[in-house]
Design an enzyme around this catalytic site. Structure first.
Site: not given
Ligand code: BES
Ligand code: MN
Ligand code: MN
Length: 481
Positions: A113, A177-178, A204, A237, A352, A451
């Site tokens: 995805d 995953e996304e 990834d 308003h 994060r 993204h």
């Molecule tokens: N592949 C990414 C994560 C990633 C990117 C790790 C670059 C290290 C370097 C993964 O697809 C992703 O985007 N994960 C999301 C988390 C998810 C719970 C939506 C993220 O990191 O925002």
């Molecule tokens: Mn990814």
């Molecule tokens: Mn991603």
């Protein structure tokens, strides 16, 4: 090292490699990739043409068709027991090749995805029509993660065709995953026997550059919340009521601004309590990775970087927790001007996390704090979304050493360990549920626009990845003996 010295160093190193025993395998896979690269690219383009946006129900057909395509390609490459496993959401594609139960088993995880393509108007070429410019494949999902997991399918095809399979292989390619992998945990739990493996390999993540190969040895966790601030019971308003009633958009902005202090530390009480601080030696090692601030600023179009006082950019994006507003809205955002004092304002906020923070605890701390700082003039609601736990992957394992050796073969340079800023929540879950550690064998670049509009993946990254993977299998099997 000067450019001249670097070149002669590489030549010497090549001669050395030519003379040693791995040259034959390396050359064989190189030749195979060279002979098949047009087809490898064409197949990836086909995969990239499927709009597999998991977040948007409008693309349901696109996501399901992608699963079919992946399953077919696994079959074509020689996988057995290929199955499109249904879940409560999008299916998981499974396939395997068990050549000898006494050999180690490598489980490959990836996701088919992709993120939504919007803002679509900012793409130079359509997101689902892969286009090559300057040696890079532009398409949504090219680096994250279609281009990366597909390297494993093609490397597997090579190992099958050329009788070079050194380990048993299992594939698990998911479609959610996304959007937080909500159904993957359930699948893993129900299929522990089927997923039994000695190591999980995931492509990834990113490497520093083709000149500076690296291996990510950690991922951050994630807490994600949506907040809703309500003021008056209806839009008003802004002339008639403005000045007398709190504006939820103003209040929300102030509340959000207060979440960082003057040193850009996160101002939520208890937020840093569990943060694992690195030793001076560990920090020093981390900061030895090549990093060019000017190049970084230029690539992003900013005059100056920002971040937590007392930490470098490498540390801020790798070993420190952060809080970001992902989206903020409310009131009138259409054409022209409408004079209105909105009833509601909203924001999506992510945090994060780093070891040893826990996503549930952090979400709770956020909620308590956010509700506490809200003035009486508004009501606040905090809605938690998906979360994920941070991980650190070992660098003293057989799998890490095999990955290091394989990368050194293809890039003529020993990869350096780095910490990734992104999150792959399933890594911590795999470890918890299956007791298996992961190797993050990523070939993307941080600047690949994951993204973002104009996501890209280097053709060289793709082909080098296909070359590296069979060597990883070979070394993993050898070192496991
Ligand atoms: N592949 C990414 C994560 C990633 C990117 C790790 C670059 C290290 C370097 C993964 O697809 C992703 O985007 N994960 C999301 C988390 C998810 C719970 C939506 C993220 O990191 O925002
Ligand atoms: Mn990814
Ligand atoms: Mn991603």
């Amino acid at each position: 090292m000067s450019e001249e010295e670097r070149k002669s160093y590489i030549i010497c190193k090549n001669i050395f490699h030519y003379l040693c025993k791995n040259t034959f395998e390396m050359q064989k896979i190189k030749d195979y990739v060279e002979a098949n690269k047009d087809r490898f690219l064409e197949e990836l383009f086909e995969l990239l043409r499927f709009p597999s946006v998991s977040a948007d129900p409008q693309y349901k057909e696109g996501v399901l068709n992608t699963a079919e395509f992946v399953a077919q390609k696994l079959k074509d490459a020689g996988a057995d027991k290929v199955e499109i496993c249904p879940t409560a959401g999008y299916p998981i594609v499974y396939g395997e090749k068990i050549i000898d139960p006494s050999l180690p088993t490598v489980l490959v995880y990836g996701h088919y995805d992709v993120q939504p393509a919007d803002p679509i108007e900012l793409w130079e070429t359509p997101p689902f029509e892969p286009t090559v410019r300057d040696g890079k494949i532009y398409a949504r999902g090219s680096a994250d993660d279609k281009g990366q997991f597909y390297m494993h399918v093609k490397a597997f095809e090579y190992m099958m065709k050329e009788n070079e399979l050194a380990c048993n292989v299992k594939f698990m390619i998911e479609g959610e995953e996304e959007v937080g992998s909500a159904n993957l945990g359930i699948f893993v739990n129900a299929n522990k026997e089927r997923l039994k493996a000695d190591v999980i390999v995931i492509s990834d993540t990113s490497m520093i550059s083709l000149e500076n190969p690296s291996l990510e040895t950690g991922l951050r966790g994630l807490s994600y919340v949506e907040v809703e601030v309500t003021g008056p019971n209806r839009d008003l308003h802004s002339g008639v009521y403005g000045g007398a009633v709190a504006n939820p958009a103003t209040i929300l902005s102030k509340m959000i601004a207060s979440l960082h202090d003057e040193n850009n530390h996160i101002a939520i009480p208890g937020f840093y309590d569990d943060v694992l601080e690195l030793t001076e030696a560990e920090r020093k090692a981390l900061n030895e990775a090549p990093f060019d601030v000017q190049e970084y600023e230029q690539d992003l179009g900013v005059q100056e970087l920002w971040g937590e006082k007392g930490f470098t950019t490498i540390e801020r994006t790798g070993i420190r927790p952060t809080l970001e507003v992902n989206g903020i809205w409310g009131g009138y955002i259409g054409e022209g001007a409408k004079t209105v004092l909105p009833s509601k304002a909203f924001a999506k906020i992510s945090m994060r996390l780093v070891p040893n923070q826990n996503s549930e605890r952090i979400t709770k701390l956020f909620k308590e704090h956010f509700e506490k700082i809200a003035p009486k003039s508004v009501k606040v609601e905090v809605k938690p979304h998906h979360g994920g736990e941070p991980v650190v992957t070992p660098t003293d394992s057989i799998a890490y050493k095999a990955a290091e050796k394989a990368l050194e073969d293809t890039f003529n340079k020993k990869p350096i360990p780095t910490r990734g800023g992104g999150s792959i929540p399933i890594v911590a879950l795999f470890e918890k549920e299956l007791g298996i550690k992961t190797v993050l064998l990523g070939f993307g670049l941080d600047s690949d626009n994951l993204h973002s509009p104009n996501e890209k993946y280097g053709i060289e990254n793709y082909l080098k990845g296909i070359e590296t993977i069979p060597l990883f299998h070979k070394y993993y099997a050898e070192l496991s003996k």
